[in-house]
Design a protein around this motif. Structure first.
Motif, PDB file in Angstrom:
ATOM      1  N   LYS A 109      25.875  35.313  27.157  1.00  0.00           N
ATOM      2  CA  LYS A 109      25.888  34.057  27.899  1.00  0.00           C
ATOM      3  C   LYS A 109      26.582  32.994  27.043  1.00  0.00           C
ATOM      4  N   SER A 129      13.582  35.282  28.297  1.00  0.00           N
ATOM      5  CA  SER A 129      14.387  36.160  27.447  1.00  0.00           C
ATOM      6  C   SER A 129      14.260  35.726  25.991  1.00  0.00           C
ATOM      7  N   PHE A 131      16.688  35.191  22.706  1.00  0.00           N
ATOM      8  CA  PHE A 131      18.104  34.883  22.519  1.00  0.00           C
ATOM      9  C   PHE A 131      18.511  35.079  21.061  1.00  0.00           C
ATOM     10  N   TYR A 156      17.506  33.666  15.959  1.00  0.00           N
ATOM     11  CA  TYR A 156      17.030  33.998  17.298  1.00  0.00           C
ATOM     12  C   TYR A 156      15.989  32.967  17.715  1.00  0.00           C
ATOM     13  N   GLY A 158      13.025  31.950  21.229  1.00  0.00           N
ATOM     14  CA  GLY A 158      12.426  32.334  22.506  1.00  0.00           C
ATOM     15  C   GLY A 158      11.291  33.318  22.381  1.00  0.00           C
ATOM     16  N   SER A 182      21.247  37.637  25.246  1.00  0.00           N
ATOM     17  CA  SER A 182      19.850  37.536  25.668  1.00  0.00           C
ATOM     18  C   SER A 182      19.282  38.917  25.973  1.00  0.00           C
ATOM     19  N   ASP A 184      15.965  40.630  27.905  1.00  0.00           N
ATOM     20  CA  ASP A 184      14.914  40.254  28.846  1.00  0.00           C
ATOM     21  C   ASP A 184      13.532  40.677  28.361  1.00  0.00           C
TER      22      ASP A 184
END
Length: 209
Positions: A109, A129, A131, A156, A158, A182, A184
């Motif tokens: 992304k 997600s 990242f 990273y 998330g 990303s 999931d």
């Protein structure tokens, strides 16, 4: 024999593998992702069942076109991400099979300066997600805009909400152009929690909230 490779235009899809994960989905696909390449690449039976969980639209690429066009692109993607993942300290204990699965599932992304990648308070856990930053920098911020930390390549973010099942604790904002990969929540829980969970938990203790 498998005949097609599929690209998701719209809708959501769950992936099931017999006798794995208690017959619960092992992956969840959303628009922009694809599936079905492994059986075509290796001329083997389908290893998983993909089921629509909403109305959706798929683009199908037949075996002939796939073999002549997409195999090369898929190989380049794997080489790129496997090389990149080798530089990420968090993934150093992942075996080649795990890295291969992450590489196949990672979704690239891109964000522009000021884009909010994660929003504080978001509690839609199934759509969350993890990242990995490939290029650029991001800032983790309180709701009032106070910068907590700056993140760069190989960092990273998330993981807090995914590990603790709590709403997002801060905003993460792109600072300039940013590229991320990303992963999931399904893949996160199936692979990364077992392999990297302790390292992520220990790292979270260094955060200032």
């Amino acid at each position: 024999a498998a005949d097609n490779f599929y690209v998701i235009d719209s809708g959501e899809f769950d992936v099931f593998v017999r006798n794995i994960n208690d017959d619960k989905p092992v992956l969840h696909y959303v628009p922009g992702q694809s599936f079905g390449e492994l059986a075509l690449m290796y001329n083997c039976p389908r290893a998983a069942t993909v089921t629509a969980v909403s109305d959706g639209l798929l683009w199908a690429v037949d075996r002939h076109a796939f073999r002549h066009i997409i195999v090369d692109a898929t190989k380049k993607k794997r080489e790129k991400y496997e090389s990149w993942f080798a530089t990420i300290p968090l993934l150093k204990d992942c075996n080649p099979f795990d890295i291969g699965q992450i590489t196949d599932a990672v979704c690239p992304k891109a964000y522009k300066d000021g884009d909010v990648i994660i929003t504080a308070g978001d509690h839609n856990y199934e759509q969350m997600s993890l990242f990995f930053i490939e290029e650029g920098t991001c800032t983790a911020q309180k709701i009032d805009g106070t910068v907590l930390t700056t993140l760069g390549p190989t960092d990273y973010f998330g993981e807090v909400s995914l590990l603790r099942t709590v709403p997002r604790t801060c905003n993460v904002v792109a600072k300039g152009d940013v590229k991320v990969g990303s992963v999931d929540s399904a893949l996160f829980n199936r692979i990364l929690v077992d392999v990297c969970g302790d390292a992520m938990t220990a790292h979270m203790k260094t955060y200032t909230m």
